[in-house]
Design a protein around this motif. Structure first.
Motif, PDB file in Angstrom:
ATOM      1  N   LEU A   1      41.489  39.082  29.334  1.00  0.00           N
ATOM      2  CA  LEU A   1      40.650  40.122  28.750  1.00  0.00           C
ATOM      3  C   LEU A   1      41.300  41.472  28.999  1.00  0.00           C
ATOM      4  O   LEU A   1      41.989  41.666  29.996  1.00  0.00           O
ATOM      5  N   LYS A   2      41.030  42.392  28.096  1.00  0.00           N
ATOM      6  CA  LYS A   2      41.573  43.736  28.243  1.00  0.00           C
ATOM      7  C   LYS A   2      40.801  44.482  29.326  1.00  0.00           C
ATOM      8  O   LYS A   2      39.581  44.422  29.401  1.00  0.00           O
TER       9      LYS A   2
ATOM     10  N   LYS B   1      39.925  48.135  31.528  1.00  0.00           N
ATOM     11  CA  LYS B   1      39.683  49.555  31.237  1.00  0.00           C
ATOM     12  C   LYS B   1      40.976  50.359  31.303  1.00  0.00           C
ATOM     13  O   LYS B   1      41.099  51.396  30.656  1.00  0.00           O
ATOM     14  N   THR B   2      41.945  49.872  32.067  1.00  0.00           N
ATOM     15  CA  THR B   2      43.228  50.550  32.235  1.00  0.00           C
ATOM     16  C   THR B   2      44.211  50.256  31.107  1.00  0.00           C
ATOM     17  O   THR B   2      45.304  50.818  31.070  1.00  0.00           O
ATOM     18  N   GLY B   3      43.841  49.333  30.210  1.00  0.00           N
ATOM     19  CA  GLY B   3      44.712  48.978  29.093  1.00  0.00           C
ATOM     20  C   GLY B   3      45.479  47.690  29.302  1.00  0.00           C
ATOM     21  O   GLY B   3      46.026  47.132  28.361  1.00  0.00           O
ATOM     22  N   GLY B   4      45.569  47.217  30.533  1.00  0.00           N
ATOM     23  CA  GLY B   4      46.272  45.974  30.824  1.00  0.00           C
ATOM     24  C   GLY B   4      45.412  44.760  30.530  1.00  0.00           C
ATOM     25  O   GLY B   4      44.288  44.869  30.018  1.00  0.00           O
ATOM     26  N   LEU B   5      45.947  43.591  30.859  1.00  0.00           N
ATOM     27  CA  LEU B   5      45.233  42.324  30.676  1.00  0.00           C
ATOM     28  C   LEU B   5      45.139  41.603  32.007  1.00  0.00           C
ATOM     29  O   LEU B   5      46.006  41.751  32.863  1.00  0.00           O
ATOM     30  N   HIS B   6      44.090  40.809  32.167  1.00  0.00           N
ATOM     31  CA  HIS B   6      43.958  39.934  33.335  1.00  0.00           C
ATOM     32  C   HIS B   6      43.247  38.663  32.881  1.00  0.00           C
ATOM     33  O   HIS B   6      42.302  38.728  32.105  1.00  0.00           O
ATOM     34  N   LYS B   7      43.729  37.509  33.367  1.00  0.00           N
ATOM     35  CA  LYS B   7      43.091  36.237  33.050  1.00  0.00           C
ATOM     36  C   LYS B   7      41.926  36.014  34.000  1.00  0.00           C
ATOM     37  O   LYS B   7      42.094  36.040  35.218  1.00  0.00           O
ATOM     38  N   PHE B   8      40.753  35.766  33.429  1.00  0.00           N
ATOM     39  CA  PHE B   8      39.556  35.467  34.209  1.00  0.00           C
ATOM     40  C   PHE B   8      39.202  33.996  34.042  1.00  0.00           C
ATOM     41  O   PHE B   8      39.367  33.427  32.967  1.00  0.00           O
TER      42      PHE B   8
ATOM     43  N   VAL C   1      36.159  32.646  34.314  1.00  0.00           N
ATOM     44  CA  VAL C   1      34.843  32.455  33.716  1.00  0.00           C
ATOM     45  C   VAL C   1      34.580  33.576  32.720  1.00  0.00           C
ATOM     46  O   VAL C   1      34.575  34.743  33.093  1.00  0.00           O
ATOM     47  N   ILE C   2      34.397  33.196  31.453  1.00  0.00           N
ATOM     48  CA  ILE C   2      34.063  34.173  30.413  1.00  0.00           C
ATOM     49  C   ILE C   2      33.036  33.525  29.487  1.00  0.00           C
ATOM     50  O   ILE C   2      33.301  32.476  28.893  1.00  0.00           O
ATOM     51  N   SER C   3      31.873  34.163  29.389  1.00  0.00           N
ATOM     52  CA  SER C   3      30.874  33.622  28.469  1.00  0.00           C
ATOM     53  C   SER C   3      31.352  33.870  27.046  1.00  0.00           C
ATOM     54  O   SER C   3      32.078  34.824  26.774  1.00  0.00           O
ATOM     55  N   LYS C   4      30.966  32.994  26.150  1.00  0.00           N
ATOM     56  CA  LYS C   4      31.409  33.113  24.754  1.00  0.00           C
ATOM     57  C   LYS C   4      30.981  34.424  24.120  1.00  0.00           C
ATOM     58  O   LYS C   4      31.666  34.949  23.257  1.00  0.00           O
ATOM     59  N   ASP C   5      29.850  34.992  24.585  1.00  0.00           N
ATOM     60  CA  ASP C   5      29.407  36.282  24.051  1.00  0.00           C
ATOM     61  C   ASP C   5      29.981  37.469  24.838  1.00  0.00           C
ATOM     62  O   ASP C   5      29.642  38.619  24.585  1.00  0.00           O
ATOM     63  N   ARG C   6      30.838  37.170  25.814  1.00  0.00           N
ATOM     64  CA  ARG C   6      31.542  38.166  26.638  1.00  0.00           C
ATOM     65  C   ARG C   6      30.630  39.009  27.527  1.00  0.00           C
ATOM     66  O   ARG C   6      31.031  40.044  28.015  1.00  0.00           O
TER      67      ARG C   6
ATOM     68  N   GLU D   1      40.716  39.887  43.200  1.00  0.00           N
ATOM     69  CA  GLU D   1      39.896  39.420  42.072  1.00  0.00           C
ATOM     70  C   GLU D   1      38.728  40.376  41.823  1.00  0.00           C
ATOM     71  O   GLU D   1      38.405  40.692  40.681  1.00  0.00           O
ATOM     72  N   LEU D   2      38.116  40.866  42.901  1.00  0.00           N
ATOM     73  CA  LEU D   2      37.025  41.846  42.751  1.00  0.00           C
ATOM     74  C   LEU D   2      37.530  43.135  42.102  1.00  0.00           C
ATOM     75  O   LEU D   2      36.829  43.747  41.290  1.00  0.00           O
ATOM     76  N   TYR D   3      38.743  43.541  42.443  1.00  0.00           N
ATOM     77  CA  TYR D   3      39.338  44.730  41.830  1.00  0.00           C
ATOM     78  C   TYR D   3      39.459  44.532  40.314  1.00  0.00           C
ATOM     79  O   TYR D   3      39.056  45.401  39.533  1.00  0.00           O
ATOM     80  N   PHE D   4      39.992  43.388  39.893  1.00  0.00           N
ATOM     81  CA  PHE D   4      40.128  43.147  38.457  1.00  0.00           C
ATOM     82  C   PHE D   4      38.764  43.068  37.774  1.00  0.00           C
ATOM     83  O   PHE D   4      38.609  43.532  36.642  1.00  0.00           O
ATOM     84  N   LEU D   5      37.779  42.502  38.447  1.00  0.00           N
ATOM     85  CA  LEU D   5      36.428  42.481  37.875  1.00  0.00           C
ATOM     86  C   LEU D   5      35.894  43.903  37.684  1.00  0.00           C
ATOM     87  O   LEU D   5      35.170  44.173  36.727  1.00  0.00           O
ATOM     88  N   SER D   6      36.279  44.815  38.563  1.00  0.00           N
ATOM     89  CA  SER D   6      35.815  46.202  38.438  1.00  0.00           C
ATOM     90  C   SER D   6      36.433  46.898  37.228  1.00  0.00           C
ATOM     91  O   SER D   6      35.929  47.924  36.777  1.00  0.00           O
ATOM     92  N   LEU D   7      37.505  46.338  36.702  1.00  0.00           N
ATOM     93  CA  LEU D   7      38.216  46.963  35.586  1.00  0.00           C
ATOM     94  C   LEU D   7      37.891  46.358  34.222  1.00  0.00           C
ATOM     95  O   LEU D   7      38.496  46.734  33.223  1.00  0.00           O
ATOM     96  N   VAL D   8      36.944  45.439  34.170  1.00  0.00           N
ATOM     97  CA  VAL D   8      36.600  44.809  32.898  1.00  0.00           C
ATOM     98  C   VAL D   8      35.180  45.209  32.503  1.00  0.00           C
ATOM     99  O   VAL D   8      34.323  45.424  33.358  1.00  0.00           O
ATOM    100  N   GLU D   9      34.967  45.337  31.192  1.00  0.00           N
ATOM    101  CA  GLU D   9      33.633  45.648  30.671  1.00  0.00           C
ATOM    102  C   GLU D   9      32.861  44.344  30.499  1.00  0.00           C
ATOM    103  O   GLU D   9      33.316  43.444  29.800  1.00  0.00           O
TER     104      GLU D   9
END
Length: 164
Positions: free
Chosen positions: A48-49, A51-58, A60-65, A93-101
């Motif tokens: 997922l993209k 907030k910083t513009g990069g990508l990170h693989k998560f 768990v992602i719900s289909k509705d995001r 992992e918590l850091y990357f979670l803080s960067l995703v919408e």
């Protein structure tokens, strides 16, 4: 036979297949989250993209995001402790979670002892929009995970506590 870097591959025992952990645990946890939240989840980890513009693989992602998260299957050692690297990987992992919408962010831990330890150690250090969740594994799955942890702990010279 020596590799030239100090490893005698003839004496190396079977390595733990940590990919097996992902293949066993992640589908199980996604199913449990579907039951808990009523959302369907992607069948595999996805980038997922941020907030910083990069990508990170998560994991768990719900289909509705609306729900995004990570799954960690770490265990305690026999002495009841964990290595500093394990704790750092969880905070990463918590850091990357803080960067995703996402409406809801979750970090799922599958070992009760590790969950309790991390909950204490991380008190006041997790953003309010992120939930720390314990997901109990089935007895069969817990047994298989314990076997993988036992092999992997022997690789690094530490022994994990295997649930009874």
């Amino acid at each position: 036979m020596s590799s030239g870097v100090g490893i005698d591959f003839a004496k190396v025992k079977a390595m733990a297949n940590t990919n097996e952990l992902k293949n066993l645990i992640e589908p199980y946890v996604r199913k449990r989250l579907t039951d808990k939240y009523g959302n369907l989840f992607e069948e595999k980890e996805m980038p997922l993209k941020l907030k910083t513009g990069g990508l990170h693989k998560f994991d768990v992602i719900s289909k509705d995001r609306t729900i995004v998260g990570g799954i960690k299957a770490n265990s305690l050692r026999k002495d009841g402790k964990v290595g500093a690297g394990v704790i750092k990987s969880i905070f990463t992992e918590l850091y990357f979670l803080s960067l995703v919408e996402a409406k809801r962010k979750v970090l799922i831990l599958t070992n009760k002892g590790f969950y309790e330890l991390f909950k204490r150690r991380s008190s006041g250090q997790i953003l309010p929009d992120t939930d720390l969740i314990y997901c109990k594994l089935s007895k069969e799955l817990e047994s298989r995970v314990a076997g993988i942890h036992k092999i992997s702990s022997g690789e690094i010279g530490k022994r994990v506590s295997v649930p009874k």
